[in-house]
Write a protein that holds these residues in place. Structure first.
Motif, PDB file in Angstrom:
ATOM      1  N   VAL A   1       0.830  -1.204   0.000  1.00 13.09           N
ATOM      2  CA  VAL A   1       0.000   0.000   0.000  1.00 13.09           C
ATOM      3  C   VAL A   1       0.865   1.255   0.000  1.00 13.09           C
ATOM      4  CG1 VAL A   1      -1.672   1.329   1.363  1.00 13.09           C
ATOM      5  CG2 VAL A   1      -1.977  -1.137   1.062  1.00 13.09           C
ATOM      6  N   SER A   2       2.005   1.185   0.689  1.00 14.40           N
ATOM      7  CA  SER A   2       2.826   2.383   0.854  1.00 14.40           C
ATOM      8  C   SER A   2       3.432   2.855  -0.465  1.00 14.40           C
ATOM      9  CB  SER A   2       3.947   2.121   1.861  1.00 14.40           C
ATOM     10  OG  SER A   2       4.864   1.146   1.376  1.00 14.40           O
ATOM     11  N   ILE A   3       3.724   1.926  -1.382  1.00 20.35           N
ATOM     12  CA  ILE A   3       4.401   2.317  -2.621  1.00 20.35           C
ATOM     13  C   ILE A   3       3.556   3.301  -3.448  1.00 20.35           C
ATOM     14  CG2 ILE A   3       5.293   1.482  -4.826  1.00 20.35           C
ATOM     15  CD1 ILE A   3       6.256  -1.014  -3.390  1.00 20.35           C
ATOM     16  N   PRO A   4       2.298   2.971  -3.800  1.00 18.22           N
ATOM     17  CA  PRO A   4       1.523   3.966  -4.568  1.00 18.22           C
ATOM     18  C   PRO A   4       1.223   5.228  -3.768  1.00 18.22           C
ATOM     19  CG  PRO A   4       0.137   2.097  -3.959  1.00 18.22           C
ATOM     20  CD  PRO A   4       1.533   1.711  -3.630  1.00 18.22           C
ATOM     21  N   VAL A   5       1.034   5.091  -2.446  1.00 21.45           N
ATOM     22  CA  VAL A   5       0.764   6.282  -1.626  1.00 21.45           C
ATOM     23  C   VAL A   5       1.965   7.218  -1.640  1.00 21.45           C
ATOM     24  CG1 VAL A   5       0.342   7.103   0.722  1.00 21.45           C
ATOM     25  CG2 VAL A   5      -0.917   5.132  -0.150  1.00 21.45           C
ATOM     26  N   LEU A   6       3.159   6.663  -1.442  1.00 18.54           N
ATOM     27  CA  LEU A   6       4.360   7.485  -1.451  1.00 18.54           C
ATOM     28  C   LEU A   6       4.584   8.138  -2.806  1.00 18.54           C
ATOM     29  CD1 LEU A   6       6.854   5.195   0.541  1.00 18.54           C
ATOM     30  CD2 LEU A   6       5.916   7.390   1.291  1.00 18.54           C
ATOM     31  N   VAL A   7       4.380   7.360  -3.872  1.00 14.54           N
ATOM     32  CA  VAL A   7       4.674   7.865  -5.217  1.00 14.54           C
ATOM     33  C   VAL A   7       3.708   8.973  -5.625  1.00 14.54           C
ATOM     34  CG1 VAL A   7       4.710   7.257  -7.667  1.00 14.54           C
ATOM     35  CG2 VAL A   7       5.807   5.755  -5.995  1.00 14.54           C
ATOM     36  N   PHE A   8       2.410   8.756  -5.414  1.00  9.16           N
ATOM     37  CA  PHE A   8       1.432   9.704  -5.954  1.00  9.16           C
ATOM     38  C   PHE A   8       1.080  10.824  -4.986  1.00  9.16           C
ATOM     39  CE2 PHE A   8       0.664   5.812  -8.458  1.00  9.16           C
ATOM     40  CZ  PHE A   8       0.941   6.349  -9.710  1.00  9.16           C
ATOM     41  N   SER A   9       1.559  10.785  -3.751  1.00  6.91           N
ATOM     42  CA  SER A   9       1.413  11.938  -2.860  1.00  6.91           C
ATOM     43  C   SER A   9       2.683  12.785  -2.848  1.00  6.91           C
ATOM     44  CB  SER A   9       1.088  11.482  -1.428  1.00  6.91           C
ATOM     45  OG  SER A   9       2.155  10.724  -0.883  1.00  6.91           O
TER      46      SER A   9
ATOM     47  N   TYR B   1       3.882  15.631 -11.406  1.00  2.32           N
ATOM     48  CA  TYR B   1       3.458  17.022 -11.429  1.00  2.32           C
ATOM     49  C   TYR B   1       4.317  17.790 -10.434  1.00  2.32           C
ATOM     50  CZ  TYR B   1       0.720  13.712  -8.711  1.00  2.32           C
ATOM     51  OH  TYR B   1       0.339  12.610  -7.984  1.00  2.32           O
ATOM     52  N   THR B   2       4.279  19.096 -10.540  1.00  3.24           N
ATOM     53  CA  THR B   2       5.011  19.947  -9.604  1.00  3.24           C
ATOM     54  C   THR B   2       4.194  20.134  -8.328  1.00  3.24           C
ATOM     55  OG1 THR B   2       4.069  21.954 -10.544  1.00  3.24           O
ATOM     56  CG2 THR B   2       6.135  21.160 -11.495  1.00  3.24           C
ATOM     57  N   VAL B   3       4.844  20.590  -7.271  1.00  2.00           N
ATOM     58  CA  VAL B   3       4.147  20.805  -5.997  1.00  2.00           C
ATOM     59  C   VAL B   3       3.068  21.865  -6.149  1.00  2.00           C
ATOM     60  CG1 VAL B   3       4.456  21.545  -3.601  1.00  2.00           C
ATOM     61  CG2 VAL B   3       6.177  20.090  -4.669  1.00  2.00           C
ATOM     62  N   ASP B   4       3.342  22.907  -6.916  1.00  2.00           N
ATOM     63  CA  ASP B   4       2.379  24.006  -7.060  1.00  2.00           C
ATOM     64  C   ASP B   4       1.077  23.565  -7.722  1.00  2.00           C
ATOM     65  OD1 ASP B   4       4.289  25.650  -5.956  1.00  2.00           O
ATOM     66  OD2 ASP B   4       5.058  26.331  -7.904  1.00  2.00           O
ATOM     67  N   SER B   5       1.127  22.538  -8.554  1.00  2.00           N
ATOM     68  CA  SER B   5      -0.081  22.079  -9.246  1.00  2.00           C
ATOM     69  C   SER B   5      -0.868  21.053  -8.441  1.00  2.00           C
ATOM     70  CB  SER B   5       0.302  21.467 -10.601  1.00  2.00           C
ATOM     71  OG  SER B   5       1.130  20.330 -10.419  1.00  2.00           O
TER      72      SER B   5
ATOM     73  N   LEU C   1      -2.732  17.737  -0.572  1.00  2.00           N
ATOM     74  CA  LEU C   1      -1.618  16.912  -1.025  1.00  2.00           C
ATOM     75  C   LEU C   1      -0.285  17.641  -0.882  1.00  2.00           C
ATOM     76  CD1 LEU C   1      -2.816  14.932  -4.178  1.00  2.00           C
ATOM     77  CD2 LEU C   1      -2.352  14.093  -1.878  1.00  2.00           C
ATOM     78  N   GLN C   2      -0.299  18.962  -0.979  1.00  2.00           N
ATOM     79  CA  GLN C   2       0.931  19.717  -0.735  1.00  2.00           C
ATOM     80  C   GLN C   2       1.397  19.533   0.703  1.00  2.00           C
ATOM     81  OE1 GLN C   2       0.912  23.815  -2.022  1.00  2.00           O
ATOM     82  NE2 GLN C   2      -0.238  23.361  -3.893  1.00  2.00           N
TER      83      GLN C   2
ATOM     84  N   VAL D   1       0.687  16.899   2.569  1.00  2.00           N
ATOM     85  CA  VAL D   1       1.147  15.514   2.675  1.00  2.00           C
ATOM     86  C   VAL D   1       2.535  15.352   2.063  1.00  2.00           C
ATOM     87  CG1 VAL D   1       0.675  13.136   1.984  1.00  2.00           C
ATOM     88  CG2 VAL D   1      -1.211  14.607   2.715  1.00  2.00           C
ATOM     89  N   SER D   2       2.757  16.006   0.926  1.00  2.00           N
ATOM     90  CA  SER D   2       4.055  15.878   0.256  1.00  2.00           C
ATOM     91  C   SER D   2       5.188  16.447   1.100  1.00  2.00           C
ATOM     92  CB  SER D   2       4.022  16.577  -1.105  1.00  2.00           C
ATOM     93  OG  SER D   2       3.915  17.981  -0.962  1.00  2.00           O
ATOM     94  N   ALA D   3       4.862  17.411   1.973  1.00  2.00           N
ATOM     95  CA  ALA D   3       5.901  18.007   2.815  1.00  2.00           C
ATOM     96  C   ALA D   3       6.456  17.012   3.828  1.00  2.00           C
ATOM     97  CB  ALA D   3       5.348  19.237   3.535  1.00  2.00           C
ATOM     98  N   VAL D   4       5.650  16.015   4.226  1.00  2.00           N
ATOM     99  CA  VAL D   4       6.117  15.004   5.181  1.00  2.00           C
ATOM    100  C   VAL D   4       6.379  13.664   4.498  1.00  2.00           C
ATOM    101  CG1 VAL D   4       4.960  16.098   7.127  1.00  2.00           C
ATOM    102  CG2 VAL D   4       3.728  14.382   5.781  1.00  2.00           C
ATOM    103  N   ASN D   5       6.218  13.622   3.196  1.00  2.00           N
ATOM    104  CA  ASN D   5       6.463  12.399   2.432  1.00  2.00           C
ATOM    105  C   ASN D   5       7.957  12.308   2.128  1.00  2.00           C
ATOM    106  OD1 ASN D   5       6.621  10.300   0.613  1.00  2.00           O
ATOM    107  ND2 ASN D   5       5.000  11.049  -0.733  1.00  2.00           N
ATOM    108  N   PRO D   6       8.644  11.279   2.616  1.00  2.00           N
ATOM    109  CA  PRO D   6      10.103  11.200   2.374  1.00  2.00           C
ATOM    110  C   PRO D   6      10.462  11.064   0.904  1.00  2.00           C
ATOM    111  CG  PRO D   6       9.278   9.165   3.364  1.00  2.00           C
ATOM    112  CD  PRO D   6       8.172  10.154   3.446  1.00  2.00           C
ATOM    113  N   LEU D   7       9.550  10.499   0.094  1.00  2.00           N
ATOM    114  CA  LEU D   7       9.857  10.341  -1.325  1.00  2.00           C
ATOM    115  C   LEU D   7       9.922  11.687  -2.041  1.00  2.00           C
ATOM    116  CD1 LEU D   7      10.411   7.824  -3.049  1.00  2.00           C
ATOM    117  CD2 LEU D   7       8.092   8.027  -3.940  1.00  2.00           C
ATOM    118  N   THR D   8       9.242  12.705  -1.489  1.00  2.00           N
ATOM    119  CA  THR D   8       9.310  14.048  -2.065  1.00  2.00           C
ATOM    120  C   THR D   8      10.748  14.539  -2.121  1.00  2.00           C
ATOM    121  OG1 THR D   8       7.077  14.609  -1.307  1.00  2.00           O
ATOM    122  CG2 THR D   8       8.565  16.440  -1.766  1.00  2.00           C
TER     123      THR D   8
END
Length: 270
Positions: A192-200, A205-209, A214-215, A217-224
């Motif tokens: 479950v973590s793989i698609p969540v990490l990738v698409f969050s 796409y860029t962070v602004d879009s 989700l922005q 979430v992406s701030a605490v997502n290590p994959l970001t």
């Protein structure tokens, strides 16, 4: 007078302790080489996105505005495909921990004079080698198909950030595998973590879009930090990527610290 026992070489116990790391590395590489199913599962998502999604979307989205720079979509998507390879291979390394326990191999390992630090170090080296090997293979395929306008410093920065991402995520999944004792729970969490990490993360796409939630979430997502670090290093150089590299390095240190402590507790309970 009692005869004095002398050794002309290192005592057997010392030789055994000195050989534990090479033995662990040999065993880990042998397991990785024989388990072709996991190698295929680790490579498949990356190749699918590299060969299918990239080529399909490149006709639809030709150019992306990234931090004021017009970037071809194939160039923009490359860090995402490499990051997906990193996460998939790291999950494979974590799964191997449960395979050892279910087959009884872990109990046999702890019956020998094997130092826990050498076991963890062997897992680290073998796991990171797997992650880097798969990612470099994908990078080679991508470089053959697409034309990447990276300067030598950009390639060096991309590879450096990729190595840090491999260390960080291999440590993260290894720590989770050492902490969780239920194999099914780990498999659910890993898949479950793989698609969540990738698409969050700002992958396609860029962070602004991204939507505001989700922005956050992406701030605490290590994959970001892995994706943005590889993009910034490849396009702008080390000076723009060092914050992401620092986050990945701290993440690796914490993960291996947690994994090492969990390994000691797990070995005592066997």
């Amino acid at each position: 007078m009692a005869a004095k026992l002398t050794f002309t070489s290192a005592p057997p116990a010392a030789r055994a302790r000195g050989a534990d790391l090479p033995a662990v590395l040999y065993r880990e590489y042998a397991l990785l080489a024989r388990n072709r199913a996991y190698l295929i599962l680790g490579l498949t998502p990356m190749l699918v996105y590299l060969l299918l999604v990239n080529t399909s979307l490149s006709n639809l989205v030709q150019v992306v505005d990234y931090r004021g720079l017009e970037v071809r979509f194939s160039v923009f998507l490359l860090p995402m495909t490499l990051a997906m390879s990193v996460v998939s291979a790291a999950g494979t390394s974590g799964t191997a921990v449960f395979q050892e326990e279910l087959s009884g191999v872990a109990t046999q390992l702890w019956s020998y004079p094997l130092r826990r630090s050498r076991f963890l170090l062997g897992k680290l080296i073998a796991g990171v080698s797997l992650v880097l090997g798969q990612s470099l293979l994908g990078l080679g395929v991508a470089a053959f198909i697409f034309d990447f306008p990276f300067a030598p410093e950009g390639w060096i920065g991309l590879l450096t950030t990729l190595a840090l991402a491999a260390l960080a995520f291999n440590g993260l999944y290894l720590a989770v595998a050492m902490t969780i004792t239920d194999f099914q729970a780990f498999m659910v969490l890993s898949n479950v973590s793989i698609p969540v990490l990738v698409f969050s993360a700002p992958s396609l796409y860029t962070v602004d879009s991204m939507p505001l939630v989700l922005q956050w979430v992406s701030a605490v997502n290590p994959l970001t930090y892995a994706i943005n670090g590889m993009r910034d290093a490849a396009l702008f150089g080390f000076a723009d990527a060092w914050p992401e590299m620092l986050v990945l390095a701290v993440m690796a240190i914490i993960s291996y610290g947690v994994g090492g402590r969990a390994l000691l507790n797990r070995a005592r309970n066997m």
